[in-house]
Design a protein around this motif. Sequence first.
Motif, mmCIF file in Angstrom:
data_model
loop_
_atom_site.group_PDB
_atom_site.id
_atom_site.type_symbol
_atom_site.label_atom_id
_atom_site.label_comp_id
_atom_site.label_asym_id
_atom_site.label_seq_id
_atom_site.Cartn_x
_atom_site.Cartn_y
_atom_site.Cartn_z
ATOM 1 N N ARG A 1 0.761 -1.240 0.091
ATOM 2 C CA ARG A 1 -0.020 0.041 -0.090
ATOM 3 C C ARG A 1 0.783 1.174 0.140
ATOM 4 N NH1 ARG A 1 -2.332 3.771 3.163
ATOM 5 N NH2 ARG A 1 -0.997 3.207 4.974
ATOM 6 N N LYS A 2 1.924 1.334 0.857
ATOM 7 C CA LYS A 2 2.804 2.466 0.926
ATOM 8 C C LYS A 2 3.634 2.681 -0.333
ATOM 9 C CE LYS A 2 3.172 2.933 5.793
ATOM 10 N NZ LYS A 2 3.970 2.918 7.118
ATOM 11 N N ALA A 3 3.884 1.455 -1.141
ATOM 12 C CA ALA A 3 4.608 1.666 -2.359
ATOM 13 C C ALA A 3 3.772 2.219 -3.599
ATOM 14 C CB ALA A 3 5.186 0.225 -2.681
ATOM 15 N N GLY A 4 2.170 2.512 -3.242
ATOM 16 C CA GLY A 4 1.560 2.895 -4.253
ATOM 17 C C GLY A 4 0.532 1.839 -4.634
ATOM 18 N N VAL A 5 0.571 0.436 -4.473
ATOM 19 C CA VAL A 5 -0.213 -0.515 -4.955
ATOM 20 C C VAL A 5 -1.767 -0.258 -4.431
ATOM 21 C CG1 VAL A 5 -0.478 -2.815 -5.269
ATOM 22 C CG2 VAL A 5 1.745 -2.073 -5.465
ATOM 23 N N LYS A 6 -2.548 -0.463 -5.103
ATOM 24 C CA LYS A 6 -4.124 -0.347 -4.745
ATOM 25 C C LYS A 6 -4.272 -1.786 -3.910
ATOM 26 C CE LYS A 6 -5.399 2.887 -8.265
ATOM 27 N NZ LYS A 6 -5.873 3.857 -7.285
ATOM 28 N N VAL A 7 -4.845 -1.812 -2.900
ATOM 29 C CA VAL A 7 -4.982 -3.066 -2.041
ATOM 30 C C VAL A 7 -6.489 -2.892 -1.512
ATOM 31 C CG1 VAL A 7 -2.733 -3.367 -1.452
ATOM 32 C CG2 VAL A 7 -3.964 -2.246 0.225
ATOM 33 N N SER A 8 -7.100 -4.233 -1.472
ATOM 34 C CA SER A 8 -8.291 -4.475 -0.795
ATOM 35 C C SER A 8 -8.187 -5.444 0.002
ATOM 36 C CB SER A 8 -9.527 -4.512 -1.800
ATOM 37 O OG SER A 8 -9.398 -5.720 -2.480
ATOM 38 N N VAL A 9 -9.169 -5.564 1.139
ATOM 39 C CA VAL A 9 -9.240 -6.958 2.022
ATOM 40 C C VAL A 9 -10.511 -7.574 1.781
ATOM 41 C CG1 VAL A 9 -9.365 -7.126 4.607
ATOM 42 C CG2 VAL A 9 -7.965 -5.108 3.866
ATOM 43 N N ASN A 10 -9.754 -8.853 1.948
ATOM 44 C CA ASN A 10 -11.007 -9.997 1.446
ATOM 45 C C ASN A 10 -10.922 -10.980 2.242
ATOM 46 O OD1 ASN A 10 -11.906 -8.589 -1.352
ATOM 47 N ND2 ASN A 10 -9.449 -8.447 -1.177
ATOM 48 N N THR A 11 -11.782 -12.022 2.070
ATOM 49 C CA THR A 11 -11.657 -13.372 3.023
ATOM 50 C C THR A 11 -11.182 -14.576 2.403
ATOM 51 O OG1 THR A 11 -14.086 -13.845 2.360
ATOM 52 C CG2 THR A 11 -13.579 -12.318 4.334
ATOM 53 N N ASP A 12 -11.280 -14.619 0.982
ATOM 54 C CA ASP A 12 -11.005 -15.757 0.302
ATOM 55 C C ASP A 12 -11.955 -16.916 0.419
ATOM 56 O OD1 ASP A 12 -9.435 -17.320 -1.481
ATOM 57 O OD2 ASP A 12 -8.010 -17.401 -0.071
ATOM 58 N N ASP A 13 -11.882 -17.738 1.484
ATOM 59 C CA ASP A 13 -12.569 -18.831 1.678
ATOM 60 C C ASP A 13 -13.291 -18.702 3.366
ATOM 61 O OD1 ASP A 13 -12.318 -20.642 -0.732
ATOM 62 O OD2 ASP A 13 -10.159 -20.349 -0.052
ATOM 63 N N PRO A 14 -14.187 -17.637 3.335
ATOM 64 C CA PRO A 14 -14.704 -17.366 4.915
ATOM 65 C C PRO A 14 -15.003 -18.538 5.620
ATOM 66 C CG PRO A 14 -16.322 -16.524 3.261
ATOM 67 C CD PRO A 14 -15.213 -17.029 2.662
ATOM 68 N N SER A 15 -15.984 -19.494 5.440
ATOM 69 C CA SER A 15 -16.232 -20.538 5.985
ATOM 70 C C SER A 15 -15.166 -21.469 6.529
ATOM 71 C CB SER A 15 -17.196 -21.418 5.556
ATOM 72 O OG SER A 15 -18.618 -20.898 5.308
ATOM 73 N N LEU A 16 -14.287 -21.979 5.455
ATOM 74 C CA LEU A 16 -13.349 -22.797 5.908
ATOM 75 C C LEU A 16 -12.154 -22.308 6.710
ATOM 76 C CD1 LEU A 16 -12.741 -24.068 2.123
ATOM 77 C CD2 LEU A 16 -14.593 -24.886 3.832
ATOM 78 N N LEU A 17 -12.058 -20.925 6.687
ATOM 79 C CA LEU A 17 -10.975 -20.330 7.390
ATOM 80 C C LEU A 17 -11.399 -19.484 8.683
ATOM 81 C CD1 LEU A 17 -9.322 -18.305 4.355
ATOM 82 C CD2 LEU A 17 -8.362 -20.366 5.645
ATOM 83 N N LEU A 18 -12.775 -19.926 8.970
ATOM 84 C CA LEU A 18 -13.630 -19.288 10.090
ATOM 85 C C LEU A 18 -13.110 -17.848 10.222
ATOM 86 C CD1 LEU A 18 -12.446 -22.341 12.802
ATOM 87 C CD2 LEU A 18 -14.529 -22.130 11.344
ATOM 88 N N THR A 19 -13.522 -17.083 9.268
ATOM 89 C CA THR A 19 -13.418 -15.740 9.357
ATOM 90 C C THR A 19 -14.590 -14.980 8.794
ATOM 91 O OG1 THR A 19 -11.705 -13.862 8.934
ATOM 92 C CG2 THR A 19 -11.990 -15.392 7.144
ATOM 93 N N ASN A 20 -14.429 -13.695 8.601
ATOM 94 C CA ASN A 20 -15.415 -12.725 7.976
ATOM 95 C C ASN A 20 -14.700 -11.574 7.650
ATOM 96 O OD1 ASN A 20 -15.698 -10.884 10.376
ATOM 97 N ND2 ASN A 20 -17.304 -12.339 11.374
ATOM 98 N N LEU A 21 -15.226 -10.677 6.839
ATOM 99 C CA LEU A 21 -14.808 -9.559 6.225
ATOM 100 C C LEU A 21 -14.343 -8.353 7.320
ATOM 101 C CD1 LEU A 21 -13.429 -8.449 3.809
ATOM 102 C CD2 LEU A 21 -15.536 -7.470 3.189
ATOM 103 N N PRO A 22 -15.426 -8.170 8.100
ATOM 104 C CA PRO A 22 -15.069 -7.180 9.487
ATOM 105 C C PRO A 22 -13.803 -7.761 10.353
ATOM 106 C CG PRO A 22 -17.475 -7.298 9.244
ATOM 107 C CD PRO A 22 -16.924 -8.526 8.390
#
Length: 338
Positions: free
Chosen positions: A270-291
Motif C-alpha cells: 500500500r505504501k509503495a502505491g499499490v492499490k489493495v483491498s481486504v478480502n476473505t478468500d474462503d470465509p467458512s473454511l478459514l473461520l473468518t469474515n470480512l469485518p
Amino acid sequence: MGRDGTDNGASFRTLPKAEVHVHLEGCFRPDTLENWAKQAGVPMPRPREQLFAFNSLADMLEFLDWACGLASTRERLAEMAYGFCQHLAADGTGYADLIINPTHWAAWRGRTRELIDALDAGFTAAAQDGLPPVGLCISLLRTQTAAESVELVEDLITWRHPRVVALSVDGNEATAGRTGPRFAEAYRRAADAGLRRTVHAGESSGPEGVRDAVELLGAERIDHGVRAIEDEGVVALLAERGIPLGVCPTSNLTLNLYPSIEAHPIEQLRKAGVKVSVNTDDPSLLLTNLPSEYELAATAFGWSDETLRDIARTSIDASFANADVKAHLKSALARWQS
C-alpha cells in the motif's frame, strides 16, 4: 466469527465496502451441509461442530469434493446463493464478485450454463428481498488445457449471461507450473469480447506469476498478488498501471506464506502505491469474515479512518459492479464515520 468464537470486527461492519476475492466453494455453512447430507442419506465426514477442522490440505480438498457433490440440484444451488447474500449483509458488505470454478462441482459437469442459471435464481431472489447484489467470476482451473480454457471463454461469450461479470483462473501455481502462456489466448478472447479479467497470482507463485498475469493475461485485478513484494519491478508495474490486489490476510497466514500479520506485506504494498483491498478468500473454511479481516490488518498496521476509507474505496473501484452499485457504495462511504 473469529477462531475463538467471538464476534470480531463488529466496528467494521458499518464500513461501506465490496468484496472482490471470495470463492463460493469456501462459503458452505455447516447447518446447510448437515441438512443436505441427511436428505441425501450420506454420512458427514465429522460432527458439524468440527466440520471445518482440517488436518491437511488433502483433507480440505477431499471435503470440498464431498460438499460440492451435495449441491446436486438447482434448488440447493439457489439456496446457497441466497445464503451467500445473507452472509454479505451480515458483514456489512454492499457487493461481491464471487468466484466459482465449475470443475469442482461434479454434479454440474458439462452443464455450466445450468449451474450459472441455478445460482442466478438464488441471487435474484436475494436482491428482491433487499440483500446485496453479486456478480459471478467464472474460473478456470490452473491444470486445464489451453483448448479447455478457450472453450469456456467461447461459451461465456455466446451466453452473455448478465450474472457473469468476469473470467478468473485459480489453482495451485506451485504444482501446475507457469500457466500464463497457456491461457493467454483465452484471456485475449475474453478481453476482445469485453469480459472483465481477474487472475490468481503471487500466492503459490512468486512475483513472476504476477508479471505474467499482467503482461500475458491482461489482468485487470490480481487475486492475492502479495508476493509481488519480492520484486521491486513488479511492485512498480502494479503501481504504475493501477492494478489492484484482492488481498486475503488470514488465508495467507493459514497457508504459512507469512509467520504473522505484522510480517504480511499488505502495508508495504500500500505504501509503495499499490492499490489493495481486504478480502476473505474462503470465509467458512478459514473461520473468518470480512469485518474480522479489516480489524486484523487495521490493528496490526494502525490504519486511520482515512486509510480505511481508501482501502474500502479500492474494493469498490476494483469490483466489477455496475456504475449504479458503485455510486451508491461510494456515496455511503463518503458519509461513513467509525
